[in-house]
Write an enzyme that holds these catalytic residues in place. Sequence first.
Site, mmCIF file in Angstrom:
data_model
loop_
_atom_site.group_PDB
_atom_site.id
_atom_site.type_symbol
_atom_site.label_atom_id
_atom_site.label_comp_id
_atom_site.label_asym_id
_atom_site.label_seq_id
_atom_site.Cartn_x
_atom_site.Cartn_y
_atom_site.Cartn_z
ATOM 1 N N GLY A 1 0.944 -1.326 -0.011
ATOM 2 C CA GLY A 1 -0.109 -0.111 0.025
ATOM 3 C C GLY A 1 0.849 1.360 -0.164
ATOM 4 O O GLY A 1 1.689 1.464 0.788
ATOM 5 N N GLY B 1 -0.444 4.164 0.304
ATOM 6 C CA GLY B 1 -1.294 5.301 0.799
ATOM 7 C C GLY B 1 -0.587 6.173 1.922
ATOM 8 O O GLY B 1 0.502 5.975 2.131
ATOM 9 N N PHE B 2 -1.613 6.607 2.748
ATOM 10 C CA PHE B 2 -0.889 7.565 3.781
ATOM 11 C C PHE B 2 0.131 6.693 4.582
ATOM 12 O O PHE B 2 1.160 6.976 5.091
ATOM 13 C CB PHE B 2 -1.754 8.167 4.601
ATOM 14 C CG PHE B 2 -2.373 9.430 3.833
ATOM 15 C CD1 PHE B 2 -1.311 10.534 3.882
ATOM 16 C CD2 PHE B 2 -3.448 9.495 2.957
ATOM 17 C CE1 PHE B 2 -1.943 11.662 3.181
ATOM 18 C CE2 PHE B 2 -3.767 10.770 2.334
ATOM 19 C CZ PHE B 2 -2.844 11.629 2.253
ATOM 20 N N GLY B 3 -0.589 5.342 5.236
ATOM 21 C CA GLY B 3 -0.023 4.700 6.176
ATOM 22 C C GLY B 3 1.518 4.084 5.513
ATOM 23 O O GLY B 3 2.344 4.430 5.990
ATOM 24 N N GLU C 1 -20.232 16.125 2.359
ATOM 25 C CA GLU C 1 -19.665 16.529 1.556
ATOM 26 C C GLU C 1 -19.937 16.411 0.049
ATOM 27 O O GLU C 1 -20.267 17.473 -0.555
ATOM 28 C CB GLU C 1 -17.847 16.191 1.560
ATOM 29 C CG GLU C 1 -17.174 16.706 2.777
ATOM 30 C CD GLU C 1 -15.943 16.416 3.083
ATOM 31 O OE1 GLU C 1 -15.400 16.815 4.163
ATOM 32 O OE2 GLU C 1 -15.318 15.359 2.324
ATOM 33 N N ASP D 1 -6.261 2.255 8.012
ATOM 34 C CA ASP D 1 -7.435 2.058 8.020
ATOM 35 C C ASP D 1 -7.763 0.337 8.285
ATOM 36 O O ASP D 1 -8.825 -0.015 8.564
ATOM 37 C CB ASP D 1 -8.269 2.382 6.829
ATOM 38 C CG ASP D 1 -8.475 3.688 6.365
ATOM 39 O OD1 ASP D 1 -8.137 4.844 7.249
ATOM 40 O OD2 ASP D 1 -9.408 4.219 5.624
HETATM 41 C C1 LIG Z 1 -14.134 9.842 -0.139
HETATM 42 C C2 LIG Z 1 -13.071 9.668 1.182
HETATM 43 C C3 LIG Z 1 -12.832 10.851 2.031
HETATM 44 C C4 LIG Z 1 -11.972 10.900 3.158
HETATM 45 N N1 LIG Z 1 -12.001 12.147 3.666
HETATM 46 C C5 LIG Z 1 -11.069 12.218 4.773
HETATM 47 C C6 LIG Z 1 -11.135 13.410 5.306
HETATM 48 O O1 LIG Z 1 -11.448 14.459 5.115
HETATM 49 N N2 LIG Z 1 -9.911 13.561 6.414
HETATM 50 C C7 LIG Z 1 -9.192 12.264 6.727
HETATM 51 O O2 LIG Z 1 -8.311 12.507 7.681
HETATM 52 N N3 LIG Z 1 -9.544 11.252 6.110
HETATM 53 C C8 LIG Z 1 -10.376 11.120 5.177
HETATM 54 N N4 LIG Z 1 -10.673 9.803 4.539
HETATM 55 C C9 LIG Z 1 -9.873 8.611 4.957
HETATM 56 C C10 LIG Z 1 -8.417 8.477 4.426
HETATM 57 O O3 LIG Z 1 -8.415 8.640 3.222
HETATM 58 C C11 LIG Z 1 -8.094 7.186 5.007
HETATM 59 O O4 LIG Z 1 -8.112 7.354 6.306
HETATM 60 C C12 LIG Z 1 -6.502 7.100 4.659
HETATM 61 O O5 LIG Z 1 -6.479 7.233 3.295
HETATM 62 C C13 LIG Z 1 -6.370 5.664 5.152
HETATM 63 O O6 LIG Z 1 -4.756 5.479 4.714
HETATM 64 P P1 LIG Z 1 -4.200 3.836 4.397
HETATM 65 O O7 LIG Z 1 -2.742 3.966 3.967
HETATM 66 O O8 LIG Z 1 -4.656 2.884 5.541
HETATM 67 O O9 LIG Z 1 -4.921 3.486 2.983
HETATM 68 P P2 LIG Z 1 -5.407 4.114 1.583
HETATM 69 O O10 LIG Z 1 -5.063 5.361 1.573
HETATM 70 O O11 LIG Z 1 -6.708 3.393 1.254
HETATM 71 O O12 LIG Z 1 -4.184 3.180 0.788
HETATM 72 C C14 LIG Z 1 -4.217 1.992 0.353
HETATM 73 C C15 LIG Z 1 -3.410 1.572 -0.741
HETATM 74 O O13 LIG Z 1 -2.988 0.182 -0.839
HETATM 75 C C16 LIG Z 1 -3.345 -0.211 -2.166
HETATM 76 N N5 LIG Z 1 -3.840 -1.620 -2.031
HETATM 77 C C17 LIG Z 1 -5.162 -2.051 -1.529
HETATM 78 N N6 LIG Z 1 -5.206 -3.367 -1.473
HETATM 79 C C18 LIG Z 1 -3.833 -3.714 -2.119
HETATM 80 C C19 LIG Z 1 -3.527 -4.997 -2.688
HETATM 81 N N7 LIG Z 1 -4.489 -6.095 -2.471
HETATM 82 N N8 LIG Z 1 -2.336 -5.161 -3.350
HETATM 83 C C20 LIG Z 1 -1.627 -3.964 -3.658
HETATM 84 N N9 LIG Z 1 -2.046 -2.746 -3.039
HETATM 85 C C21 LIG Z 1 -3.213 -2.702 -2.766
HETATM 86 C C22 LIG Z 1 -4.359 0.956 -2.652
HETATM 87 O O14 LIG Z 1 -4.090 0.838 -4.144
HETATM 88 C C23 LIG Z 1 -3.866 2.154 -1.895
HETATM 89 O O15 LIG Z 1 -2.840 2.789 -2.628
HETATM 90 C C24 LIG Z 1 -11.201 9.704 3.417
HETATM 91 C C25 LIG Z 1 -11.505 8.600 2.723
HETATM 92 C C26 LIG Z 1 -12.499 8.386 1.528
HETATM 93 C C27 LIG Z 1 -12.586 7.256 0.841
#
Ligand SMILES: Cc1cc2nc3c(=O)[nH]c(=O)nc-3n(C[C@H](O)[C@H](O)[C@H](O)COP(=O)(O)OP(=O)(O)OC[C@H]3O[C@@H](n4cnc5c(N)ncnc54)[C@H](O)[C@@H]3O)c2cc1C
Length: 458
Positions: free
Chosen positions: A12, A14-16, A171, A305
Site C-alpha cells: 500500500g 497510501g498514507f500509512g 461533503e 484503515d
Molecule cells: C471519499 C473519502 C474521503 C475521506 N475524507 C477524509 C478526510 O477528510 N480526512 C481524513 O483524515 N481522512 C479522510 N478519509 C480517510 C482517509 O483517506 C484514510 O483514512 C486514509 O487514506 C487511510 O490510509 P491507508 O494508508 O490506510 O489506506 P489508503 O490510503 O486507502 O491506501 C491503501 C493503498 O493500498 C493499495 N492496495 C489496496 N489493496 C491492495 C492489494 N491487494 N495489493 C496492492 N495494493 C493494494 C491501494 O491501491 C492504496 O494505494 C477519506 C476517505 C475517503 C474514501
Amino acid sequence: MTGTRPRVVIVGGGFGGLHAARALRRAACDVVVVDRRNHHLFQPLLYQVATASLSPAQIAAPIRKVLSRQRNVEVLLAEAESVDAERRVLHLRDGRVPYDYLVLAPGVTHSYFGRDDWAARAPGLKTIEDATEIRRRFLLAFEAAEREADEPARRAVLTFVVVGAGPTGVEMAGAVAEIARRGLVRDFRRIDTSSARVVLVEHGDRVLGSFPPDLSARARRDLERLGVTVITGAKVTAIDASGVEYTPAGAPPVRLEAGNILWAAGVRGLPLCASLGAPLDRAGRVLVNPDLSVPGRPEVFVIGDAASISDARSARQVPGVCPAAMQMGRHAGRIIRDEIRRGPGAPRPAFRYTNKGELATIGRARAVGVIGWGIGWHLKGFVAWALWALVHITYLIGFRSRILVMIDWMWSYLFFERGARLITGDSTVPLRHARQAEPSADRGAGPPPAGTTGLGGT
Ligand SMILES: Cc1cc2nc3c(=O)[nH]c(=O)nc-3n(C[C@H](O)[C@H](O)[C@H](O)COP(=O)(O)OP(=O)(O)OC[C@H]3O[C@@H](n4cnc5c(N)ncnc54)[C@H](O)[C@@H]3O)c2cc1C
C-alpha cells in the site's frame, strides 16, 4: 533472513504505507513498496473529482516519483493476494515476495452490509475510477433531464440520493446541491438545474455522528440551507434500477424515484488482511497488538484503515483518517528501524494516537470542525472552511498539485465554476421519452405535445 540486508515489504502506497517507508529511509534494510495502483491518492478530495471541481491528476501522485529519492526503496506495481505468514512470503497475483518484516497498509473497501448487488446502482467513492464514474453519472443526469420529455421521469433523473451522512456523504450532498443551484444554472436551456433534489439518508440519529452534537446540528442546518433534504434515523432497505427505498424507525418503507444514488455508508477490511488468519473486528479489520503488530507475528504489522485498535491513552477506537494512518506508518517504521539497528528483544512502545481534530466541509465556504490536541475548540462557518482548505492543501503531495488546486478553488469560489466537467466513458444519455429537437430557448419550458419523440429515440 531473505538476503544480506533484511527486507521490509510494505503493501500500500497510501498514507500509512508511504509514512512507514519514509520512517525507514536511514535503516539498513531494503524496502519494497507494493501497490496495485501506480499512484498515491489523496482520498479526502475525491468528492471534488466526483463533482467535477478538480481533475484526477490534481489529487494523485505517482508512488515511484514520491519515493524516488529514497535509495533503499523499490516500488512494485502488483496486486498482493495473500500472506503466508508461516513461510514469510507475500503472494502477488503474478509472483511472490519473501519478507523479514511485512507492513500491511491496504486500506479498506466499501461495505454494503451484505447487499453487494447494490454496488452497481450505488457506487461508493474510494478510487479515481469511482470518482470519474460518479462524475459521469452526475453530469449525465443533467444532460438526460435536458432531453427528457416526461416530467416525472425528469424529476427522477434529477433526484440524487446520498446514503450515509459521515464526512464523505455530507461533503458529496453539499457539493451536488451547490453545483445544481449555482454552478450549472446558466448552461442549460430547457431545465432549471436548481430544481434538482438532493436527499441525504442516514441510519443514525444525526449527520456527522462522530462530531459533537452542536456541530452535527450546524452541519444539518447548512445542508438544509443549500436545499438538501436530510433524513436521519432511516435505514436504506432496497436499491434498484429506478430508486431507493428507506425505512424510518417504526414506520412503513418510503420509496424515492432517483436517477443517481451514491453509497457513503460503511467500510470493511480486505481479503488480503483476512488471509493472515489473525482475529478481525466486525468490519473485517485486523485487531492488532498495542504496537500495531499482528498477534503471534511480531514481524507483521497492520496499519492505517486496515487496523482496528484502541488508543493507548484514551482507550477510544482510533478513527480511519489520514493522520491516524500516517502516525501508524511512522510508528511501525520506527519499531522496525530500531530492531534492525539494535536487534529484537527490547520492549516495543504502544501506539498513541495524537488527535489533531476533525473537519468536514458543506459546500462553498461552510464547514464544521473540532481542533484536537486536547484543545477541543468547535469551529463553524467560514473559519472552519478556511482551516479545512489550508489543511487539505498542506497534506496534498506535490508542490504543483497544491498550487493548481489552490487556483481552481479560488476560481470556483469566485465564479461558482467547475473546471473539470468532463463526461468520460459511456456518454449515452439515459432517456425514457426523448424531447423533440425543435429549438426552444425557454428554460423550464414544458414537455412537448404528447406522443412526440425525437433526437433518435429513447
Ligand atoms: C471519499 C473519502 C474521503 C475521506 N475524507 C477524509 C478526510 O477528510 N480526512 C481524513 O483524515 N481522512 C479522510 N478519509 C480517510 C482517509 O483517506 C484514510 O483514512 C486514509 O487514506 C487511510 O490510509 P491507508 O494508508 O490506510 O489506506 P489508503 O490510503 O486507502 O491506501 C491503501 C493503498 O493500498 C493499495 N492496495 C489496496 N489493496 C491492495 C492489494 N491487494 N495489493 C496492492 N495494493 C493494494 C491501494 O491501491 C492504496 O494505494 C477519506 C476517505 C475517503 C474514501
